[in-house]
Scaffold this motif. Structure first.
Motif, PDB file in Angstrom:
ATOM      1  N   UNK A  54       3.503  -5.802   2.711  1.00  0.00           N
ATOM      2  CA  UNK A  54       3.233  -5.950   4.138  1.00  0.00           C
ATOM      3  C   UNK A  54       1.826  -5.454   4.446  1.00  0.00           C
ATOM      4  N   UNK A  55       1.176  -6.122   5.348  1.00  0.00           N
ATOM      5  CA  UNK A  55      -0.222  -5.791   5.654  1.00  0.00           C
ATOM      6  C   UNK A  55      -0.358  -4.358   6.169  1.00  0.00           C
ATOM      7  N   UNK A  56       0.713  -3.826   6.739  1.00  0.00           N
ATOM      8  CA  UNK A  56       0.664  -2.468   7.279  1.00  0.00           C
ATOM      9  C   UNK A  56       0.613  -1.382   6.224  1.00  0.00           C
ATOM     10  N   UNK A  57       1.008  -1.690   4.985  1.00  0.00           N
ATOM     11  CA  UNK A  57       1.027  -0.666   3.929  1.00  0.00           C
ATOM     12  C   UNK A  57       0.098  -1.013   2.770  1.00  0.00           C
ATOM     13  N   UNK A  58      -0.699  -2.071   2.893  1.00  0.00           N
ATOM     14  CA  UNK A  58      -1.556  -2.478   1.776  1.00  0.00           C
ATOM     15  C   UNK A  58      -2.574  -1.408   1.413  1.00  0.00           C
ATOM     16  N   UNK A  59      -3.170  -0.775   2.419  1.00  0.00           N
ATOM     17  CA  UNK A  59      -4.132   0.292   2.109  1.00  0.00           C
ATOM     18  C   UNK A  59      -3.445   1.458   1.425  1.00  0.00           C
ATOM     19  N   UNK A  60      -2.207   1.743   1.809  1.00  0.00           N
ATOM     20  CA  UNK A  60      -1.450   2.814   1.169  1.00  0.00           C
ATOM     21  C   UNK A  60      -1.168   2.461  -0.293  1.00  0.00           C
ATOM     22  N   UNK A  61      -0.856   1.197  -0.549  1.00  0.00           N
ATOM     23  CA  UNK A  61      -0.633   0.732  -1.921  1.00  0.00           C
ATOM     24  C   UNK A  61      -1.921   0.859  -2.725  1.00  0.00           C
ATOM     25  N   UNK A  62      -3.032   0.475  -2.113  1.00  0.00           N
ATOM     26  CA  UNK A  62      -4.324   0.579  -2.809  1.00  0.00           C
ATOM     27  C   UNK A  62      -4.655   2.035  -3.143  1.00  0.00           C
ATOM     28  N   UNK A  63      -4.344   2.944  -2.241  1.00  0.00           N
ATOM     29  CA  UNK A  63      -4.608   4.363  -2.508  1.00  0.00           C
ATOM     30  C   UNK A  63      -3.811   4.843  -3.710  1.00  0.00           C
ATOM     31  N   UNK A  64      -2.566   4.395  -3.790  1.00  0.00           N
ATOM     32  CA  UNK A  64      -1.728   4.819  -4.917  1.00  0.00           C
ATOM     33  C   UNK A  64      -2.269   4.268  -6.232  1.00  0.00           C
ATOM     34  N   UNK A  65      -2.656   2.997  -6.239  1.00  0.00           N
ATOM     35  CA  UNK A  65      -3.226   2.422  -7.460  1.00  0.00           C
ATOM     36  C   UNK A  65      -4.566   3.072  -7.795  1.00  0.00           C
ATOM     37  N   UNK A  66      -5.330   3.396  -6.767  1.00  0.00           N
ATOM     38  CA  UNK A  66      -6.614   4.057  -6.993  1.00  0.00           C
ATOM     39  C   UNK A  66      -6.404   5.431  -7.611  1.00  0.00           C
ATOM     40  N   UNK A  67      -5.361   6.135  -7.194  1.00  0.00           N
ATOM     41  CA  UNK A  67      -5.046   7.448  -7.759  1.00  0.00           C
ATOM     42  C   UNK A  67      -4.683   7.333  -9.239  1.00  0.00           C
ATOM     43  N   UNK A  68      -3.926   6.311  -9.575  1.00  0.00           N
ATOM     44  CA  UNK A  68      -3.510   6.127 -10.968  1.00  0.00           C
ATOM     45  C   UNK A  68      -4.646   5.590 -11.833  1.00  0.00           C
ATOM     46  N   UNK A  69      -5.502   4.742 -11.234  1.00  0.00           N
ATOM     47  CA  UNK A  69      -6.590   4.152 -12.006  1.00  0.00           C
ATOM     48  C   UNK A  69      -6.128   2.942 -12.794  1.00  0.00           C
TER      49      UNK A  69
END
Length: 350
Positions: A54-69
């Motif tokens: 959902x567009x409302x949580x995409x940035x949150x998903x990106x933050x999680x992937x960014x944390x993992x690398x």
């Protein structure tokens, strides 16, 4: 925005590419508004597309992937694939050469971490599915294909790189600065609180008054509390930076109301220590009455008991206001005091 980051479980930290959770068997896109950490899969071959969130949580998903690398399983035994008469495989060294590169263990394919997170959104730019959805595994032409994927300055990949770097630098955003500033304020508050408590402890131990006749800024003697705090700050740089004129105007912790609260807090701690020291031992009670300056009756309560070391100890417990000094009034006051501190009348002797 750091509050959205979800740490990877310890069991996953040992490998950059953990196994994916079982598939639900549904081919429909998942557009749940609520963020679910189970949807975050490190293996790029098993990841849901960013558009499926959902567009409302995409940035949150990106933050999680960014944390993992990116998924870069260094040291993995990459399987070989036949290319004509030759057998080739993915190489560890490519991770250092191309920081955006990630590898899927389940599909033996390469993907682009940046392009996965940030799809093109301008003009006629079209994302290359080979590095985002399908995966690339033609190892014979890998280096040539990697260079082609990066492309020119205005390529789809470089556009994703710019968005990735901008998103990564959000730690310098206003919200992060406010969070950092709040942490600094917490440290300063703790230092200031410790300093005023030290002053409070000293004055209580010596039985000295806190307030002065004139506590204004122009006063030559502001009273024991303020004068001792100033003396303390002049001999401790850390304290000097957070008290008096260097403290926020609404958080100096020097007002008479705050001084009284600090003294009451110390009183509570001391009383608890006395009651704990008595424990379940027998004790005797001594009371005396006196009038204060406002001609109100007061009852002083002292407990007498034998310590663990065999010494007879007398401890002042409290000063209680009573309406009068009749037996019933004193008895009621003692009952309330014992109930407040958990003392038992069955242990009272004399």
């Amino acid at each position: 925005m750091d509050k959205f980051l979800i740490k990877r479980p310890r069991s996953e930290e040992s490998s950059n590419c953990p196994k994916a959770p079982p598939s639900s068997g549904s081919s429909e896109k998942n557009t749940d508004v609520n963020f679910n950490s189970n949807d975050i899969i490190s293996d790029p071959g098993l990841q849901k597309s960013i558009e499926d969130f959902d567009i409302g949580i995409r940035d949150q998903v990106r933050r999680e992937y960014l944390t993992r690398g990116p998924c870069q399983p260094t040291g993995h035994s990459f399987p070989q694939k036949e290319h004509g008469k030759q057998r080739r495989s993915f190489q560890d060294a490519w991770f250092k050469q191309y920081p955006w590169l990630e590898y899927s263990v389940t599909k033996n394919s390469a993907y682009c971490f940046w392009c996965y997170l940030f799809t093109p959104s301008r003009g006629n730019q079209i994302r290359e599915d080979a590095f985002t959805k399908k995966g690339f595994n033609n190892w014979k032409k890998s280096l040539e294909k990697f260079v082609k994927h990066v492309g020119a300055v205005n390529s789809v990949h470089n556009d994703a790189r710019v968005q990735f770097q901008s998103f990564q630098n959000q730690r310098q955003s206003v919200s992060h600065q406010l969070a950092t500033y709040s942490q600094e304020m917490d440290v300063e508050y703790h230092t200031r609180l410790t300093a005023v408590l030290d002053v409070t402890h000293f004055l209580l131990k010596q039985g000295l008054p806190f307030h002065g006749h004139d506590e204004s800024l122009s006063s030559l003697n502001k009273g024991n509390f303020l004068e001792l705090l100033e003396w303390y700050s002049l001999r401790n740089d850390k304290v000097f930076k957070v008290v008096n004129q260097n403290a926020p105007a609404n958080n100096q912790m020097t007002s008479p109301k705050i001084q009284k609260k600090l003294a009451n807090a110390c009183e509570t701690e001391i009383t608890c220590a006395i009651v704990d020291d008595i424990g379940d031992k027998y004790f005797s009670l001594m009371i005396d009455e006196a009038r204060d300056v406002s001609v109100k009756e007061q009852m002083g309560v002292v407990l007498r008991y034998v310590s663990k070391n065999g010494y007879v100890i007398e401890r002042f417990l409290a000063m209680v206001h009573v309406p009068d000094t009749s037996a019933i009034s004193l008895k009621n006051a003692i009952d309330c005091l014992f109930a407040k501190h958990g003392l038992s009348l069955s242990r009272l002797r004399g």
